[in-house]
Design an enzyme around this catalytic site. Structure first.
Site, PDB file in Angstrom:
ATOM      1  N   PHE A   1     -18.610  -3.137  15.299  1.00 39.12           N
ATOM      2  CA  PHE A   1     -18.171  -2.329  16.445  1.00 39.12           C
ATOM      3  C   PHE A   1     -19.130  -2.162  17.430  1.00 39.12           C
ATOM      4  O   PHE A   1     -20.286  -2.452  17.317  1.00 39.12           O
ATOM      5  CB  PHE A   1     -17.755  -1.165  15.862  1.00 39.12           C
ATOM      6  CG  PHE A   1     -18.656  -0.249  15.335  1.00 39.12           C
ATOM      7  CD1 PHE A   1     -19.051   0.875  16.046  1.00 39.12           C
ATOM      8  CD2 PHE A   1     -19.045  -0.165  13.954  1.00 39.12           C
ATOM      9  CE1 PHE A   1     -19.973   1.635  15.599  1.00 39.12           C
ATOM     10  CE2 PHE A   1     -20.200   0.325  13.526  1.00 39.12           C
ATOM     11  CZ  PHE A   1     -20.622   1.561  14.289  1.00 39.12           C
ATOM     12  N   GLY A   2     -18.777  -1.616  18.534  1.00 38.52           N
ATOM     13  CA  GLY A   2     -19.480  -1.225  19.740  1.00 38.52           C
ATOM     14  C   GLY A   2     -20.277  -2.277  20.279  1.00 38.52           C
ATOM     15  O   GLY A   2     -19.524  -3.414  20.687  1.00 38.52           O
TER      16      GLY A   2
ATOM     17  N   ASP B   1     -26.654   9.388  15.250  1.00 34.33           N
ATOM     18  CA  ASP B   1     -26.589   9.319  16.755  1.00 34.33           C
ATOM     19  C   ASP B   1     -27.236   7.786  17.042  1.00 34.33           C
ATOM     20  O   ASP B   1     -28.353   7.840  16.620  1.00 34.33           O
ATOM     21  CB  ASP B   1     -27.109  10.494  17.498  1.00 34.33           C
ATOM     22  CG  ASP B   1     -26.587  10.141  19.167  1.00 34.33           C
ATOM     23  OD1 ASP B   1     -25.449  10.366  19.210  1.00 34.33           O
ATOM     24  OD2 ASP B   1     -27.580  10.103  19.903  1.00 34.33           O
ATOM     25  N   SER B   2     -26.672   7.023  17.485  1.00 32.69           N
ATOM     26  CA  SER B   2     -27.113   5.577  17.760  1.00 32.69           C
ATOM     27  C   SER B   2     -26.884   5.077  18.851  1.00 32.69           C
ATOM     28  O   SER B   2     -25.965   5.732  19.848  1.00 32.69           O
ATOM     29  CB  SER B   2     -26.759   4.867  16.783  1.00 32.69           C
ATOM     30  OG  SER B   2     -25.155   4.664  16.621  1.00 32.69           O
TER      31      SER B   2
ATOM     32  N   ASN C   1     -16.062   8.475  14.822  1.00 34.63           N
ATOM     33  CA  ASN C   1     -16.019   7.121  15.240  1.00 34.63           C
ATOM     34  C   ASN C   1     -15.650   6.314  14.105  1.00 34.63           C
ATOM     35  O   ASN C   1     -16.432   6.325  12.960  1.00 34.63           O
ATOM     36  CB  ASN C   1     -17.431   6.626  15.956  1.00 34.63           C
ATOM     37  CG  ASN C   1     -17.442   5.394  16.056  1.00 34.63           C
ATOM     38  OD1 ASN C   1     -17.164   4.433  15.214  1.00 34.63           O
ATOM     39  ND2 ASN C   1     -18.230   4.959  17.076  1.00 34.63           N
TER      40      ASN C   1
ATOM     41  N   ARG D   1     -28.934   1.253  11.224  1.00 38.16           N
ATOM     42  CA  ARG D   1     -28.221   2.614  10.364  1.00 38.16           C
ATOM     43  C   ARG D   1     -28.689   2.370   8.935  1.00 38.16           C
ATOM     44  O   ARG D   1     -29.128   3.301   8.299  1.00 38.16           O
ATOM     45  CB  ARG D   1     -26.809   2.402  10.643  1.00 38.16           C
ATOM     46  CG  ARG D   1     -26.125   3.621   9.992  1.00 38.16           C
ATOM     47  CD  ARG D   1     -24.787   3.435  10.253  1.00 38.16           C
ATOM     48  NE  ARG D   1     -24.735   3.914  11.929  1.00 38.16           N
ATOM     49  CZ  ARG D   1     -24.137   3.376  12.806  1.00 38.16           C
ATOM     50  NH1 ARG D   1     -23.724   2.116  12.679  1.00 38.16           N
ATOM     51  NH2 ARG D   1     -24.258   3.725  14.137  1.00 38.16           N
TER      52      ARG D   1
ATOM     53  N   LYS E   1     -18.195   3.786  12.751  1.00 33.21           N
ATOM     54  CA  LYS E   1     -19.504   4.371  12.090  1.00 33.21           C
ATOM     55  C   LYS E   1     -19.275   5.053  10.823  1.00 33.21           C
ATOM     56  O   LYS E   1     -19.699   4.920  10.101  1.00 33.21           O
ATOM     57  CB  LYS E   1     -19.878   5.457  13.246  1.00 33.21           C
ATOM     58  CG  LYS E   1     -21.173   6.197  12.920  1.00 33.21           C
ATOM     59  CD  LYS E   1     -21.759   7.243  13.756  1.00 33.21           C
ATOM     60  CE  LYS E   1     -21.923   6.215  15.286  1.00 33.21           C
ATOM     61  NZ  LYS E   1     -22.538   7.316  16.135  1.00 33.21           N
TER      62      LYS E   1
ATOM     63  N   SER F   1     -18.807  12.607  12.210  1.00 30.65           N
ATOM     64  CA  SER F   1     -18.141  11.808  13.095  1.00 30.65           C
ATOM     65  C   SER F   1     -16.721  11.607  13.243  1.00 30.65           C
ATOM     66  O   SER F   1     -16.067  11.785  12.491  1.00 30.65           O
ATOM     67  CB  SER F   1     -18.981  10.245  12.962  1.00 30.65           C
ATOM     68  OG  SER F   1     -18.611   9.311  13.661  1.00 30.65           O
TER      69      SER F   1
END
Length: 213
Positions: free
Chosen positions: A162-163, A76-77, A17, A199, A20, A15
């Protein structure tokens, strides 16, 4: 049968990110694995052209495993809103644009919900989905999926995580993922029976199958 990792096995977190990567490192800390991220190794980001979370997780994990010759773990989320027919789903990162502006992405979700008249909690059902893929250099892959149900709230609350975390309130809670500490959000530790986040639910399955307890 899933292949096992040991503390002697270097593992690549596939990743770029940073949020993540931080969460995966937190979840893996107990096991004493030697970790490097694709970001740290300056690996190119593969084109994620799969049409499912599973396909995209596999693309990322295999790309890192092939490039490094080491087992690689990819996630992958995404955030799936029922009233938006599951969008943004696998395109969750793309909704944030090239600058990864998730404040923009959250506004986009809210605007589309408002356009549909989805203003009451019962009309704003949402879930987070995560799929972990452990890939080996010979192409062997194991996949693990976790989901958590809840609702999309507005305005965003909290500056943790996050996100889309600040607009997701998991079922049975009165705070968002954005208001939770890492420990609260994951709700799981090695050997534990319960897990909260998407997750950590995927990670629990991965740990039970692939990591020495």
């Amino acid at each position: 049968m899933a292949r096992k990792l040991t503390a002697e096995t270097p593992l690549v977190v596939a990743s770029h990110n940073k949020g993540k990567i931080r969460e995966i490192r937190d979840l893996l800390a107990y096991y004493g694995l030697s970790l490097k991220s694709a970001d740290e190794l300056d690996l190119p980001e593969p084109i994620e052209d799969g049409d499912t979370f599973e396909a995209n997780a596999k693309i990322k994990a295999l790309a890192a495993a092939t490039a490094t010759g080491l087992p690689s773990l990819a996630d992958d989320s995404g955030f799936a809103v029922e009233a938006l027919d599951g969008d943004p789903g696998i395109y969750s990162a793309r909704w944030a644009g090239p600058d990864k502006d998730f404040a923009l992405a959250m506004r986009n979700v809210e605007e589309k919900l408002q356009q549909k008249g989805a203003t009451s909690p019962k009309d704003r059902a949402a879930k987070f989905v995560a799929v972990l893929c452990l890939a080996w250099p010979d192409g062997h892959c194991d996949l693990f999926r976790g989901e958590v149900e809840g609702e999309c709230v507005w305005p965003p609350r909290g500056d943790k995580g996050f996100g889309y975390d600040p607009v997701f309130q998991p079922e049975g809670y009165d705070i968002t993922f954005g208001e939770m500490t890492s420990e609260q959000k994951h709700g799981w530790k090695p050997g534990g029976e319960t897990a909260l986040s998407h997750r950590s639910r995927a990670f629990k399955l991965f740990a039970e199958a692939c990591l020495a307890q």
